[in-house]
Design an enzyme around this catalytic site. Structure first.
Site, PDB file in Angstrom:
ATOM      1  N   HIS A 325       0.815  -1.217   0.000  1.00  0.00           N
ATOM      2  CA  HIS A 325       0.000   0.000   0.000  1.00  0.00           C
ATOM      3  C   HIS A 325       0.847   1.265   0.000  1.00  0.00           C
ATOM      4  CE1 HIS A 325       0.490   0.888   4.418  1.00  0.00           C
ATOM      5  NE2 HIS A 325       0.679  -0.412   4.477  1.00  0.00           N
ATOM      6  N   CYS A 344       2.661  -5.719   6.631  1.00  0.00           N
ATOM      7  CA  CYS A 344       2.353  -5.209   5.296  1.00  0.00           C
ATOM      8  C   CYS A 344       3.555  -4.452   4.733  1.00  0.00           C
ATOM      9  CB  CYS A 344       1.131  -4.307   5.342  1.00  0.00           C
ATOM     10  SG  CYS A 344      -0.403  -5.182   5.729  1.00  0.00           S
TER      11      CYS A 344
END
Length: 441
Positions: A325, A344
């Site tokens: 992201h 992440c």
């Protein structure tokens, strides 16, 4: 082709057994290597009158970069050659330790520069013709920058704390690191696909590979020691522009509840709205923030610049619930140690990667993607063809002939203590809750 997640736990004993494969050949070259080391040590101690200040010599770090992927077809051959070379270095006594308390940089004259020159010559970063003197000239500057680039350090030409630590890792340890990673690389040999994305966790960077060449490289932020990014093989199936961020239950309980007690405007300031099980919006004023348990509501942050994922989320199938992201905290990409997330992966210049992923999906040109982001409307996009993605753990490789790359063993999987002590990731922060790094501030 085997791509098992357990490869990263490969033991020291296993790669020591693999050393026998190359050992006999290494002994054959030991005498020559010893002669070469003697030649370096006994080379003329030139005075500063003969030291070199050539602008070209200071730019040798650029030769470390190539568009050959880490998982390229020639990488294994290059690593095997590097193992042979390092076995020769080890059998001839390794390289000298550089002992200095001075800050060594361009223009400095210090006795320890002689040791530095010898060290850089043995590893092939400095030509032997540069000689052995106490002067830190532009050839030493260029050699240090090349060394730094090969070790993932800022190529500033200065022997600071972390560069000195990397320089003083013994040759035997670097040899073991190469042998460990040869096995990891062999497990990824074969056809990985026409297009694929590789996330190298210890290097904290990403390669987008197309037709055997690196199309894009991205700096990344990956999982910290106690919230590690997983090793995985999957396929990217979706890019979401202007994503929502939904707070995990643990963050609601441990973080958001206390924040709301201190500052009742926290949710509104961060564009986080509450929804019940029927999708109806709930006013924060109706919630008892002093209650022992958090309300059974969904906490969802609207798309926008302050969103925890900013403009983009890249989804791929995995059991770990991780994704790639964007981030509103762009300054983190400038840090030396980019191990800040809870698993992440944050991607610098993520729109370039999204554009590359979507270029074969009809209707999604770069212009259309940018226009959609400006609208602020949540827009999931399915890729026309899923793109393989590999989260890997490679701390030593040679994708270009003669250029050997090393990185810190951030998750301590290489079996050598020295490899986990180069940079300050050992200074632990409090563990916090999962994904607490994404908590809007």
């Amino acid at each position: 082709m085997s791509k098992k997640n357990g490869i990263d736990a490969f033991s020291r004993r296993a790669f020591l057994r693999s050393a026998a494969t190359f050992g006999a050949v290494a002994w054959a070259g030991a005498a020559g290597a010893q002669d070469a080391l003697s030649e370096i040590i006994n080379s003329p101690r030139r005075g500063s009158w003969d030291d070199q200040y050539d602008a070209k010599a200071s730019r040798t770090a650029t030769t470390v970069v190539s568009n050959t992927p880490v998982f390229g077809p020639e990488t294994i051959n290059h690593v095997q050659q590097a193992i042979f070379d390092y076995q020769n270095i080890v059998s001839s006594g390794g390289w000298p330790m550089v002992a200095t308390s001075a800050k060594l940089e361009l223009g400095v004259t210090d006795p320890s520069v002689q040791q530095l020159r010898q060290r850089l010559m043995v590893s092939g970063d400095l030509p032997r013709s540069a000689g052995i003197s106490q002067q830190f000239d532009s050839y030493v500057d260029g050699a240090v920058k090349r060394f730094q680039a090969r070790h993932g350090l800022p190529a500033d030409g200065v022997i600071g704390e972390y560069t000195l630590k990397a320089i003083n890792v013994p040759a035997t340890t670097r040899l073991g690191q190469l042998q460990t990673n040869l096995v990891r690389l062999q497990s990824m040999s074969g056809d990985l696909g026409r297009r694929y994305v590789m996330v190298n966790i210890p290097a904290a960077y990403i390669e987008a590979v197309e037709n055997g060449r690196v199309a894009l490289r991205h700096t990344a932020i990956v999982g910290k020691i106690d919230r590690q990014s997983p090793i995985l093989n999957s396929k990217i199936y979706e890019v979401i522009l202007n994503p929502y961020w939904t707070a995990p239950r643990s963050i609601i309980q441990k973080d958001i509840m206390p924040l709301m007690r201190k500052d009742p405007t926290y949710l509104k300031r961060n564009a986080i709205r509450l929804f019940d099980g029927n999708g109806g919006e709930v006013s924060p004023e109706t919630v008892d923030w002093n209650a022992e348990k958090a309300p059974n509501l969904m906490f969802r942050q609207d798309p926008g610049k302050i969103n925890a994922m900013s403009s983009t989320k890249i989804n791929f199938h995995n059991e770990h619930q991780v994704y790639m992201h964007d981030t509103p905290q762009q300054g983190l990409f400038n840090k030396l140690m980019r191990f800040e997330s809870s698993g992440c992966v944050r991607v610098q210049n993520v729109r370039d990667l999204s554009s590359w992923l979507l270029k074969e999906t009809p209707g999604w040109s770069r212009q259309q993607m940018e226009a959609t982001i400006k609208t602020g409307v949540n827009t999931p996009i399915k890729l026309a063809e899923e793109v393989p993605v590999f989260f890997t753990y490679i701390t030593a490789w040679s994708a270009t002939d003669g250029v050997v790359q090393f990185r810190d063993d951030i998750y301590q999987r290489d079996g050598a203590t020295e490899l986990a002590l180069q940079t300050p990731y050992g200074v632990e922060q409090s563990a916090g809750s999962v994904e607490s790094d994404a908590l809007p501030q």
